[in-house]
Design an enzyme around this catalytic site. Structure first.
Site, mmCIF file in Angstrom:
data_model
loop_
_atom_site.group_PDB
_atom_site.id
_atom_site.type_symbol
_atom_site.label_atom_id
_atom_site.label_comp_id
_atom_site.label_asym_id
_atom_site.label_seq_id
_atom_site.Cartn_x
_atom_site.Cartn_y
_atom_site.Cartn_z
ATOM 1 C CG ASN A 157 41.615 36.843 36.077
ATOM 2 O OD1 ASN A 157 42.068 36.028 35.274
ATOM 3 N ND2 ASN A 157 41.813 38.146 35.961
ATOM 4 N N GLY A 181 36.479 40.978 39.216
ATOM 5 C CA GLY A 181 36.380 39.534 39.401
ATOM 6 C C GLY A 181 36.164 38.730 38.132
ATOM 7 C CG HIS A 198 51.532 41.736 37.390
ATOM 8 N ND1 HIS A 198 50.886 42.705 38.145
ATOM 9 C CD2 HIS A 198 52.418 42.402 36.610
ATOM 10 C CE1 HIS A 198 51.378 43.891 37.837
ATOM 11 N NE2 HIS A 198 52.307 43.738 36.904
ATOM 12 C CE LYS A 206 50.245 45.068 53.862
ATOM 13 N NZ LYS A 206 50.226 44.933 52.415
ATOM 14 C CG MET A 210 44.586 45.657 42.996
ATOM 15 S SD MET A 210 45.621 44.890 41.729
ATOM 16 C CE MET A 210 46.436 46.347 41.108
ATOM 17 N NE ARG A 211 44.167 46.012 50.731
ATOM 18 C CZ ARG A 211 44.441 47.238 51.140
ATOM 19 N NH1 ARG A 211 45.558 47.492 51.765
ATOM 20 N NH2 ARG A 211 43.585 48.205 50.937
ATOM 21 C CG ASN A 244 49.435 38.142 41.901
ATOM 22 O OD1 ASN A 244 48.222 38.367 41.905
ATOM 23 N ND2 ASN A 244 50.314 39.070 41.555
HETATM 24 C C1 GAR Z 1 43.744 41.398 36.283
HETATM 25 O O1 GAR Z 1 44.093 41.895 35.025
HETATM 26 C C2 GAR Z 1 44.991 41.021 37.077
HETATM 27 O O2 GAR Z 1 46.035 40.553 36.271
HETATM 28 C C3 GAR Z 1 45.358 42.347 37.722
HETATM 29 O O3 GAR Z 1 44.124 42.882 38.103
HETATM 30 C C4 GAR Z 1 43.123 42.496 37.150
HETATM 31 C C5 GAR Z 1 41.902 42.022 37.904
HETATM 32 O O4 GAR Z 1 40.822 41.812 37.033
HETATM 33 N N1 GAR Z 1 46.246 42.160 38.821
HETATM 34 C C6 GAR Z 1 47.254 42.973 39.141
HETATM 35 O O5 GAR Z 1 47.476 44.018 38.537
HETATM 36 C C7 GAR Z 1 48.117 42.513 40.309
HETATM 37 N N2 GAR Z 1 49.244 43.365 40.501
HETATM 38 P P1 GAR Z 1 39.540 41.007 37.494
HETATM 39 O O6 GAR Z 1 39.084 41.610 38.829
HETATM 40 O O7 GAR Z 1 38.542 41.272 36.422
HETATM 41 O O8 GAR Z 1 39.910 39.552 37.643
#
Ligand code: GAR
Length: 189
Positions: A14, A12, A109, A65, A90-91, A107
């Site tokens: 972000n 978390g 990525h 889902k 991640m879904r 989203n």
């Molecule tokens: C982030 O780097 C995000 O870009 C990635 O998961 C991480 C979550 O970090 N997302 C993906 O890979 C989506 N396919 P966080 O929980 O510290 O925000």
């Protein structure tokens, strides 16, 4: 002020960056709900510490889902959520969410899409030996890490850069780019 829901599966950071931007008055939004699909994710405590509602669920407890997504939609709608912000969720999404929030799900990525979709995008890019890495923010559709790209930012992979250094750089970019991009989107629409 736009009401948003943040969806996450892990640490978390972000979520932290978006919430910090709101608290600084840079992003005119309010996180009404944090949706988490992992019972032990660190983001749950972070949300609670900020007195933000959480909806934590175990996907295995639902027949499909769409079944759990219908509950999520209900939780979002009753709080007046207008935008869904996936931040390390991640879904792949199903129809229930996509149809309830058309063009209002985004989203982030950790790659320059369309390269390196899916899990461990940084590891994939690193193993491939690319010389430029980056971050993408995109609208969400039914494909994994698919949908129209909204923003991207890249950096050079310098000689000798380790995986950990690349990851730290990616996170630093994400924590700036996501609040900035959300600000533009939420003001425009
Ligand atoms: C982030 O780097 C995000 O870009 C990635 O998961 C991480 C979550 O970090 N997302 C993906 O890979 C989506 N396919 P966080 O929980 O510290 O925000």
């Amino acid at each position: 002020m736009r009401k948003i829901a943040v969806f996450a599966s892990g640490t978390g950071t972000n979520f932290d960056a978006i919430q910090a931007s709101i608290e600084k008055g840079q992003l005119d939004a309010s996180i009404e709900l944090v949706v988490v699909d992992k019972l032990d994710a660190k983001v749950i405590e972070k949300a609670k510490a900020k007195q933000i509602d959480t909806f934590v669920f175990n996907p295995k407890e639902y027949a499909s889902k769409n079944d759990y997504e219908r509950v999520i939609v209900e939780e979002c709608k009753r709080r007046g959520v207008e935008w869904i912000v996936l931040a390390g969720y991640m879904r792949i999404l199903a129809d229930a969410l996509l149809e309830a929030y058309p063009n209002h799900i985004v989203n982030i990525h950790p790659s320059l899409l369309p390269a390196f979709k899916g899990k461990d995008a940084i590891g994939q890019a690193f193993n491939y030996g690319v010389k430029i890495m980056g971050v993408s923010i995109h609208y969400v559709n039914a494909e994994m890490d698919g949908g129209k790209i909204i923003a991207q930012r890249c950096f050079d992979v310098v000689d000798g850069m380790t995986h950990d250094e690349a990851e730290a750089k990616i996170h630093a970019i994400e924590h700036q780019l996501y609040p900035e991009t959300l600000k533009k989107l939420l003001e425009e629409k």
